[in-house]
Scaffold this motif. Structure first.
Motif, PDB file in Angstrom:
ATOM      1  N   THR A 240       0.831  -1.201   0.000  1.00  0.00           N
ATOM      2  CA  THR A 240       0.000   0.000   0.000  1.00  0.00           C
ATOM      3  C   THR A 240       0.866   1.251   0.000  1.00  0.00           C
ATOM      4  O   THR A 240       0.589   2.218  -0.708  1.00  0.00           O
ATOM      5  N   GLY A 241       1.931   1.207   0.786  1.00  0.00           N
ATOM      6  CA  GLY A 241       2.848   2.343   0.836  1.00  0.00           C
ATOM      7  C   GLY A 241       3.455   2.625  -0.521  1.00  0.00           C
ATOM      8  O   GLY A 241       3.507   3.769  -0.969  1.00  0.00           O
ATOM      9  N   VAL A 242       3.870   1.558  -1.191  1.00  0.00           N
ATOM     10  CA  VAL A 242       4.467   1.714  -2.515  1.00  0.00           C
ATOM     11  C   VAL A 242       3.443   2.310  -3.478  1.00  0.00           C
ATOM     12  O   VAL A 242       3.736   3.223  -4.248  1.00  0.00           O
ATOM     13  N   LEU A 243       2.204   1.805  -3.394  1.00  0.00           N
ATOM     14  CA  LEU A 243       1.131   2.318  -4.250  1.00  0.00           C
ATOM     15  C   LEU A 243       0.971   3.826  -4.082  1.00  0.00           C
ATOM     16  O   LEU A 243       0.905   4.579  -5.052  1.00  0.00           O
ATOM     17  N   TYR A 244       0.938   4.270  -2.803  1.00  0.00           N
ATOM     18  CA  TYR A 244       0.776   5.700  -2.545  1.00  0.00           C
ATOM     19  C   TYR A 244       1.962   6.494  -3.053  1.00  0.00           C
ATOM     20  O   TYR A 244       1.810   7.557  -3.657  1.00  0.00           O
ATOM     21  N   LEU A 245       3.169   5.965  -2.811  1.00  0.00           N
ATOM     22  CA  LEU A 245       4.359   6.684  -3.262  1.00  0.00           C
ATOM     23  C   LEU A 245       4.339   6.858  -4.778  1.00  0.00           C
ATOM     24  O   LEU A 245       4.607   7.945  -5.293  1.00  0.00           O
ATOM     25  N   VAL A 246       4.002   5.771  -5.483  1.00  0.00           N
ATOM     26  CA  VAL A 246       3.963   5.828  -6.939  1.00  0.00           C
ATOM     27  C   VAL A 246       2.929   6.855  -7.393  1.00  0.00           C
ATOM     28  O   VAL A 246       3.188   7.721  -8.231  1.00  0.00           O
TER      29      VAL A 246
ATOM     30  N   VAL B 277      -2.559   2.086 -16.881  1.00  0.00           N
ATOM     31  CA  VAL B 277      -1.875   1.955 -15.589  1.00  0.00           C
ATOM     32  C   VAL B 277      -2.491   2.919 -14.569  1.00  0.00           C
ATOM     33  O   VAL B 277      -2.794   2.532 -13.434  1.00  0.00           O
ATOM     34  N   LEU B 278      -2.721   4.170 -14.984  1.00  0.00           N
ATOM     35  CA  LEU B 278      -3.327   5.149 -14.078  1.00  0.00           C
ATOM     36  C   LEU B 278      -4.693   4.651 -13.604  1.00  0.00           C
ATOM     37  O   LEU B 278      -5.014   4.721 -12.414  1.00  0.00           O
ATOM     38  N   ALA B 279      -5.479   4.122 -14.542  1.00  0.00           N
ATOM     39  CA  ALA B 279      -6.820   3.661 -14.180  1.00  0.00           C
ATOM     40  C   ALA B 279      -6.754   2.521 -13.179  1.00  0.00           C
ATOM     41  O   ALA B 279      -7.475   2.515 -12.179  1.00  0.00           O
ATOM     42  N   VAL B 280      -5.856   1.557 -13.420  1.00  0.00           N
ATOM     43  CA  VAL B 280      -5.747   0.410 -12.516  1.00  0.00           C
ATOM     44  C   VAL B 280      -5.285   0.870 -11.136  1.00  0.00           C
ATOM     45  O   VAL B 280      -5.831   0.459 -10.107  1.00  0.00           O
ATOM     46  N   LEU B 281      -4.296   1.773 -11.105  1.00  0.00           N
ATOM     47  CA  LEU B 281      -3.794   2.261  -9.817  1.00  0.00           C
ATOM     48  C   LEU B 281      -4.880   3.008  -9.057  1.00  0.00           C
ATOM     49  O   LEU B 281      -5.099   2.785  -7.868  1.00  0.00           O
ATOM     50  N   VAL B 282      -5.576   3.921  -9.754  1.00  0.00           N
ATOM     51  CA  VAL B 282      -6.581   4.753  -9.087  1.00  0.00           C
ATOM     52  C   VAL B 282      -7.777   3.913  -8.648  1.00  0.00           C
ATOM     53  O   VAL B 282      -8.446   4.210  -7.671  1.00  0.00           O
ATOM     54  N   ASN B 283      -7.997   2.817  -9.364  1.00  0.00           N
ATOM     55  CA  ASN B 283      -9.192   2.009  -9.088  1.00  0.00           C
ATOM     56  C   ASN B 283      -8.998   1.014  -7.946  1.00  0.00           C
ATOM     57  O   ASN B 283      -9.914   0.262  -7.621  1.00  0.00           O
TER      58      ASN B 283
ATOM     59  N   ALA C 251      -9.021  -0.821  -4.602  1.00  0.00           N
ATOM     60  CA  ALA C 251     -10.018  -0.693  -3.536  1.00  0.00           C
ATOM     61  C   ALA C 251      -9.440  -0.105  -2.258  1.00  0.00           C
ATOM     62  O   ALA C 251     -10.125   0.575  -1.513  1.00  0.00           O
ATOM     63  N   VAL C 252      -8.138  -0.370  -2.005  1.00  0.00           N
ATOM     64  CA  VAL C 252      -7.558   0.113  -0.754  1.00  0.00           C
ATOM     65  C   VAL C 252      -7.352   1.614  -0.735  1.00  0.00           C
ATOM     66  O   VAL C 252      -7.153   2.207   0.323  1.00  0.00           O
ATOM     67  N   LEU C 253      -7.398   2.204  -1.938  1.00  0.00           N
ATOM     68  CA  LEU C 253      -6.934   3.576  -2.053  1.00  0.00           C
ATOM     69  C   LEU C 253      -7.899   4.592  -1.445  1.00  0.00           C
ATOM     70  O   LEU C 253      -9.085   4.605  -1.730  1.00  0.00           O
ATOM     71  N   ARG C 254      -7.350   5.467  -0.629  1.00  0.00           N
ATOM     72  CA  ARG C 254      -8.098   6.634  -0.181  1.00  0.00           C
ATOM     73  C   ARG C 254      -7.678   7.816  -1.036  1.00  0.00           C
ATOM     74  O   ARG C 254      -6.610   7.797  -1.632  1.00  0.00           O
ATOM     75  N   GLY C 255      -8.509   8.829  -1.116  1.00  0.00           N
ATOM     76  CA  GLY C 255      -8.140  10.010  -1.894  1.00  0.00           C
ATOM     77  C   GLY C 255      -8.154   9.736  -3.384  1.00  0.00           C
ATOM     78  O   GLY C 255      -7.438  10.353  -4.156  1.00  0.00           O
ATOM     79  N   ARG C 256      -8.979   8.775  -3.776  1.00  0.00           N
ATOM     80  CA  ARG C 256      -9.093   8.434  -5.183  1.00  0.00           C
ATOM     81  C   ARG C 256      -9.486   9.646  -6.028  1.00  0.00           C
ATOM     82  O   ARG C 256      -8.959   9.881  -7.097  1.00  0.00           O
ATOM     83  N   GLY C 257     -10.462  10.411  -5.496  1.00  0.00           N
ATOM     84  CA  GLY C 257     -10.956  11.584  -6.221  1.00  0.00           C
ATOM     85  C   GLY C 257      -9.841  12.562  -6.526  1.00  0.00           C
ATOM     86  O   GLY C 257      -9.751  13.098  -7.628  1.00  0.00           O
ATOM     87  N   PHE C 258      -8.946  12.743  -5.552  1.00  0.00           N
ATOM     88  CA  PHE C 258      -7.842  13.682  -5.737  1.00  0.00           C
ATOM     89  C   PHE C 258      -6.956  13.248  -6.902  1.00  0.00           C
ATOM     90  O   PHE C 258      -6.631  14.042  -7.781  1.00  0.00           O
TER      91      PHE C 258
ATOM     92  N   ARG D 156      -7.618  11.172  -9.340  1.00  0.00           N
ATOM     93  CA  ARG D 156      -8.338  11.212 -10.611  1.00  0.00           C
ATOM     94  C   ARG D 156      -8.363  12.633 -11.167  1.00  0.00           C
ATOM     95  O   ARG D 156      -8.121  12.875 -12.338  1.00  0.00           O
ATOM     96  N   THR D 157      -8.652  13.592 -10.282  1.00  0.00           N
ATOM     97  CA  THR D 157      -8.693  14.993 -10.691  1.00  0.00           C
ATOM     98  C   THR D 157      -7.325  15.448 -11.191  1.00  0.00           C
ATOM     99  O   THR D 157      -7.217  16.105 -12.225  1.00  0.00           O
ATOM    100  N   ALA D 158      -6.283  15.073 -10.458  1.00  0.00           N
ATOM    101  CA  ALA D 158      -4.929  15.492 -10.834  1.00  0.00           C
ATOM    102  C   ALA D 158      -4.566  14.980 -12.220  1.00  0.00           C
ATOM    103  O   ALA D 158      -3.997  15.708 -13.029  1.00  0.00           O
ATOM    104  N   PHE D 159      -4.908  13.728 -12.499  1.00  0.00           N
ATOM    105  CA  PHE D 159      -4.519  13.152 -13.786  1.00  0.00           C
ATOM    106  C   PHE D 159      -5.407  13.643 -14.926  1.00  0.00           C
ATOM    107  O   PHE D 159      -4.991  13.671 -16.075  1.00  0.00           O
TER     108      PHE D 159
END
Lengths: 304, 372
Positions: free
Chosen positions: A36-42, B107-113, B115-122, B124-127
């Motif tokens: 998760t950390g790596v994901l955020y950093l990237v 790649v951006l879509a997969v990363l942003v999508n 499930a663990v991610l918080r701040g997804r909206g941010f 998405r907006t940035a990209f």
């Protein structure tokens, strides 16, 4: 992407549906936190790459020319200077360009909202002979690359005597096939019973459209408004080929000429970047105000 | 539905038919006037010697057959060399931009999508934000960032690299790469022979350094839009196949490659098609930025078409370039669709997935025994 990360997705999903017991987080392995950390950093690194250019743009608008050349990366001007913005507004045609861009964008947006929804409604709801032909023609029209149309549009505008006029800038943009599609799709999703009732009450086709169905189409209309405003505000080639009178120069055309140095001697980056930043403000404001709508229009029903 | 209703549906009342036509008439008139008729007019101009004075339909304008096209495609004139160069530049632009923007947006879509991610909206907006800005404003910014003393070269200097003079460097990046290996001049086989007035050695030069800056610009501005398309597609995927694969022990990479990606095929298709159509038409950036310089290495057919017609008053030639470009786009899109069309699974592949019949029967026997 590691093998462990997706598993953690599942844990997360499960944690969302059932109340997580206290201390559950501790059960997540070190591998989970690492990935998760790596994901955020990237993501943060990429976000910096995407955002930083715009911060530089804004900062440079307030720099002196020497400062901009010496220290292009810094986000804080050494000497805060409003000279660039002052020059734009008091010593150039910039205000005129802003006015022209607004005139065009407002008329184009109003026109597209009305004509796109009219056509979209007819194609979705009014059965008439030749409807499928009109629909097929619309698809064909969308396939023609816009670049091929630069010379042709000039020819027609010239023939019609619309060259060098607001009409020549606005009328060709008044309808867009993509907008008609968006409206058509939306109207198809509205239950037909609504119109049938109005029809029984004796309302005519236009009345049903105008006072019953159109107000229900607000989400689709907002999409059209955003896309039309953004599209016509950022349009360049249409204005290049339809005008040569300096009084009709829009922001895009004016700033493009500014960039290649017709107005300025030397590089004058603060001036050019200030112009670019200011012309981005209206679309940026619209973007942030209606962000949810923009995202949703291409997202389907995303819930966050 | 009763028969009366079906009849009513099939034959609309005359009045509503009229209303239908009235509703679509503004659209038909405007699109016809500024899309259909212009294309036909330009087609005529591309076969004529119209010089921009008066009407292209006046008696002084003659039909000259394919001369405008001929001048561009053969004869060794400057027009042919310029057209060949513009095609070369744009082809390299397409070759680099389309795959990279597709990959980056995916790649951006997969990363942003995730499930663990918080701040997804941010994120998405940035990209997505670069896609909202006008091509003119962002080109101006790019001219500054990639200037000799600009931000990009500053960052490179921190890394110990000496950045090029981006928008003034006409060297092709593949030529530069070969120079790194000591190859200064191409073999005679490539330098002696030309296609469209450009030697084969120059065709293979790669995009110039200046064009590379435009390539980066394109990826920067379009990846956000395509990311949204991919996110929408990802959101619509069911999780059951993915979970089944997880049960079977497929790791994250395998599941992305074998399960998610095949399901994204329709969106991939759309993104590639839109990418191809868009990249072959690059105009705004060239008009705002380099105007074809340095050494014509950022000249594109769209810009050449514009300058031929509006700059040099060679209207027939300008229109001909536009139509050739149109054909190029259609051919490329068609080829892309052919290459990527849904194919049947090969026999060898099917055999691999077919259960081993002897083993299955043995298992069945065991099962039956267990049942007893």
């Amino acid at each position: 992407m590691t093998a462990t990360a997706p598993l953690s997705d599942r844990i997360d999903v499960a944690g969302g549906t059932t109340p997580a017991p206290a201390g559950r987080r501790h059960h997540r392995g070190a591998a989970f936190w690492a990935s998760t950390g790596v994901l955020y950093l990237v993501l943060i690194a990429i976000a910096v790459i995407y955002i930083f250019p715009f911060l530089i743009n804004i900062a440079t608008a307030f720099k002196t020319e020497a400062d901009a050349a010496v220290d292009p990366l810094s986000l804080i001007p050494k000497t805060f200077s409003l000279a660039a913005i002052q020059t734009l507004f008091t010593n150039s045609d910039f205000p005129l360009w802003v006015k022209n861009s607004f005139i065009v964008a407002v008329f184009v947006t109003a026109g597209r909202v009305f004509f796109d929804s009219l056509a979209g409604y007819a194609l979705a709801r009014i059965p008439f002979r030749g409807r499928s032909v009109v629909f097929a023609a619309l698809i064909a029209v969308m396939a023609v690359p816009s670049v091929v149309l630069m010379i042709p549009k000039f020819l027609v505008l010239n023939q019609l005597g619309m060259y060098d006029s607001y009409a020549g800038m606005i009328v060709p943009l008044l309808v867009d096939a993509a907008g008609v599609f968006i409206m058509k799709n939306f109207f198809e999703s509205i239950p037909a019973s609504v119109e049938e009732q109005a029809s029984i009450d004796g309302a005519g086709t236009f009345r049903i459209f105008w006072s019953i169905v159109l107000p229900m189409a607000r989400p689709a209309l907002i999409t059209i408004i955003i896309l039309s405003f953004q599209g016509s505000w950022n349009e360049l080639s249409q204005f290049i080929i339809s005008t040569q009178n300096p009084a009709l120069t829009t922001l895009t055309k004016g700033v493009a000429n500014l960039a290649s140095g017709s107005l300025s001697a030397g590089t004058q980056y603060p001036l050019k970047l200030a112009a670019g930043a200011i012309m981005t403000i209206p679309v940026a404001v619209m973007f942030f105000v209606f962000q949810r709508h923009i995202m949703n229009s291409s997202d389907g029903a995303v819930k966050e | 539905m009763t028969t009366a209703q079906t009849l009513k549906r099939r034959r609309p009342p005359r009045r509503s038919g009229l209303a239908g036509w009235l509703f679509v008439s503004p659209t038909i008139v405007i699109l016809g006037l500024f899309l259909l008729i212009p294309v036909l007019m330009a087609l005529w101009v591309s076969f004529s010697d119209w010089n921009g004075n008066g009407s292209p339909f006046s008696s002084g304008v003659h039909f000259i057959g394919g001369k405008n096209y001929q001048g561009l495609l053969s004869g060794g004139s400057l027009a042919e060399t310029n057209f060949g160069t513009s095609l070369r530049n744009n082809a390299w632009y397409v070759i680099f931009v389309v795959p990279i923007q597709t990959a980056v947006s995916l790649v951006l879509a997969v990363l942003v999508n995730r499930a663990v991610l918080r701040g997804r909206g941010f994120f998405r907006t940035a990209f997505y934000f670069p896609s909202v800005t006008s091509s003119v404003a962002i080109t101006v910014l790019w001219l500054f960032l990639f200037s000799t003393t600009g931000a990009v070269n500053k960052v490179l200097s921190y890394l110990g690299l000496h950045g090029p003079n981006w928008f003034n460097d006409p060297d092709g990046i593949i030529h530069l790469l070969l120079q790194g290996f000591g190859v200064q001049n191409g073999p005679a086989l490539l330098t002696q022979h030309t296609a469209l007035g450009v030697s084969w050695w120059d065709w293979f030069a790669g995009p110039s350094v200046a064009m590379s800056a435009f390539i980066l610009l394109a990826i920067f501005t379009t990846s956000g839009t395509f990311m949204l398309l991919f996110i929408a597609a990802l959101q619509n995927l069911g999780h059951d196949i993915d979970e089944a694969a997880m049960m079977d022990g497929a790791n994250g990479w395998q599941r992305f490659w074998r399960i998610t990606l095949p399901q994204l095929r329709p969106t991939l298709f759309t993104v590639l098609t839109l990418g191809l159509i868009g990249t072959w038409q690059i105009f705004d950036q060239i008009y705002t930025g380099t105007k074809g310089a340095p050494s014509n290495t950022t000249l594109t057919p769209a810009y050449l078409s514009y300058t031929s017609a509006f700059g040099n008053q060679a209207w027939g030639q300008g229109a001909a370039i536009a139509f050739i470009l149109f054909v190029v786009i259609i051919v490329f899109t068609f080829v892309q669709r052919m290459v990527l069309r849904e194919r049947g699974v090969s026999k060898r592949r099917i055999r691999r997935y077919q259960p081993d019949l002897t083993r299955v029967s043995r298992v069945n026997v065991i099962d039956e025994r267990l049942d007893r």
